[in-house]
Design a protein around this motif. Sequence first.
Motif, PDB file in Angstrom:
ATOM      1  N   SER A 148      35.546  36.957  46.495  1.00 38.89           N
ATOM      2  CA  SER A 148      36.381  37.623  45.497  1.00 38.89           C
ATOM      3  C   SER A 148      36.200  36.986  44.118  1.00 38.89           C
ATOM      4  N   ALA A 149      36.750  37.638  43.102  1.00 39.08           N
ATOM      5  CA  ALA A 149      36.731  37.117  41.740  1.00 39.08           C
ATOM      6  C   ALA A 149      38.014  37.524  41.036  1.00 39.08           C
ATOM      7  N   ILE A 150      38.426  36.710  40.083  1.00 43.59           N
ATOM      8  CA  ILE A 150      39.531  37.069  39.200  1.00 43.59           C
ATOM      9  C   ILE A 150      38.930  37.661  37.929  1.00 43.59           C
ATOM     10  N   SER A 175      29.627  41.513  46.279  1.00 38.68           N
ATOM     11  CA  SER A 175      28.790  42.458  47.022  1.00 38.68           C
ATOM     12  C   SER A 175      27.667  42.996  46.136  1.00 38.68           C
ATOM     13  N   ARG A 176      26.615  43.466  46.782  1.00 41.29           N
ATOM     14  CA  ARG A 176      25.476  43.997  46.034  1.00 41.29           C
ATOM     15  C   ARG A 176      25.848  45.223  45.213  1.00 41.29           C
ATOM     16  N   ARG A 177      26.841  45.961  45.637  1.00 43.35           N
ATOM     17  CA  ARG A 177      27.248  47.160  44.898  1.00 43.35           C
ATOM     18  C   ARG A 177      28.055  46.818  43.664  1.00 43.35           C
ATOM     19  N   ILE A 178      28.933  45.828  43.784  1.00 42.36           N
ATOM     20  CA  ILE A 178      29.876  45.537  42.702  1.00 42.36           C
ATOM     21  C   ILE A 178      29.352  44.485  41.728  1.00 42.36           C
ATOM     22  N   PHE A 211      42.723  44.328  41.802  1.00 45.09           N
ATOM     23  CA  PHE A 211      42.044  45.447  41.152  1.00 45.09           C
ATOM     24  C   PHE A 211      41.167  46.190  42.155  1.00 45.09           C
ATOM     25  N   THR A 212      41.021  47.463  41.918  1.00 41.62           N
ATOM     26  CA  THR A 212      39.859  48.215  42.373  1.00 41.62           C
ATOM     27  C   THR A 212      39.206  48.773  41.116  1.00 41.62           C
ATOM     28  N   VAL A 213      37.877  48.804  41.098  1.00 44.27           N
ATOM     29  CA  VAL A 213      37.173  49.196  39.879  1.00 44.27           C
ATOM     30  C   VAL A 213      36.071  50.199  40.179  1.00 44.27           C
ATOM     31  N   GLU A 214      35.807  51.030  39.186  1.00 39.45           N
ATOM     32  CA  GLU A 214      34.658  51.921  39.192  1.00 39.45           C
ATOM     33  C   GLU A 214      34.009  51.822  37.814  1.00 39.45           C
ATOM     34  N   PRO A 215      32.686  51.704  37.757  1.00 38.91           N
ATOM     35  CA  PRO A 215      32.026  51.581  36.451  1.00 38.91           C
ATOM     36  C   PRO A 215      32.076  52.885  35.665  1.00 38.91           C
TER      37      PRO A 215
END
Length: 243
Positions: free
Chosen positions: A19-21, A41-44, A69-73
């Motif tokens: 994980s990351a902050i 992960s390779r995707r994020i 968080f959940t994120v989408e670029p």
Amino acid sequence: MDWRDTGILLCTRRHGETSAILEVFTPQRGRHAGVLRGATSRRIAPILQPGAQLDLSWRARLEDHIGSFTVEPQRSRAAQAMGDRLSLAGLNAVTALLAFCLPEREAHPRLYTRTEALLDLLGQPDIWPLAYLRWEMALLDEMGFGLDLTACAANGSNDQLIYVSPKTGRAVSASGAGEWADRLLPLPPVMLGLGRGPDDEVLTALSTTGHFMHSRLASALGDRPLPSARAALVDRISRQAAG
């Protein structure tokens, strides 16, 4: 508690194994932190670059918790930043300064709009130094330390404004400076919105705004040193000005 917003990624730091902050700057929530699970992960991982524009969802059991968080670029600015050293230095300076000075969870929508517009100019080194200067002046203003360059502090005149008082941040005219001229800061025309803003003039202006970044902004934050990324950007602009 939960919310959804767009935001600019300022920085990340590792949190546990995977994980990351994240610290982000959003128009409605200001500077906001949260944990992102699976950040390695390779995707994020490839999208978690400073300056990236993200679609963010934040959730926590209580409002004062750090939350997750959940994120989408939405879009990446890495390609523009990596295209030349000035752009990379500029991106690093902007994100570092925002992480340094923005109060947590306090909205600054005008500054957000200006920041988004500035970062969208990455990769255009001919206009970026001037755009950055205007952004830095807006940052000082947004933080409550704006300069008053409308009239001379000594006599009220708005003619021949060529100095700034290092104590008050107000403009001073050539006639109003008197014997104090050598103690005043330069006020190049570009700071008054005049001229095309060549790099050498922008550098002079950044020496003046830099005084207030140190003496007012950093001082108000407990005399912490400004992020070194700002000095690196000024050095890069200096190199560009020297050809």
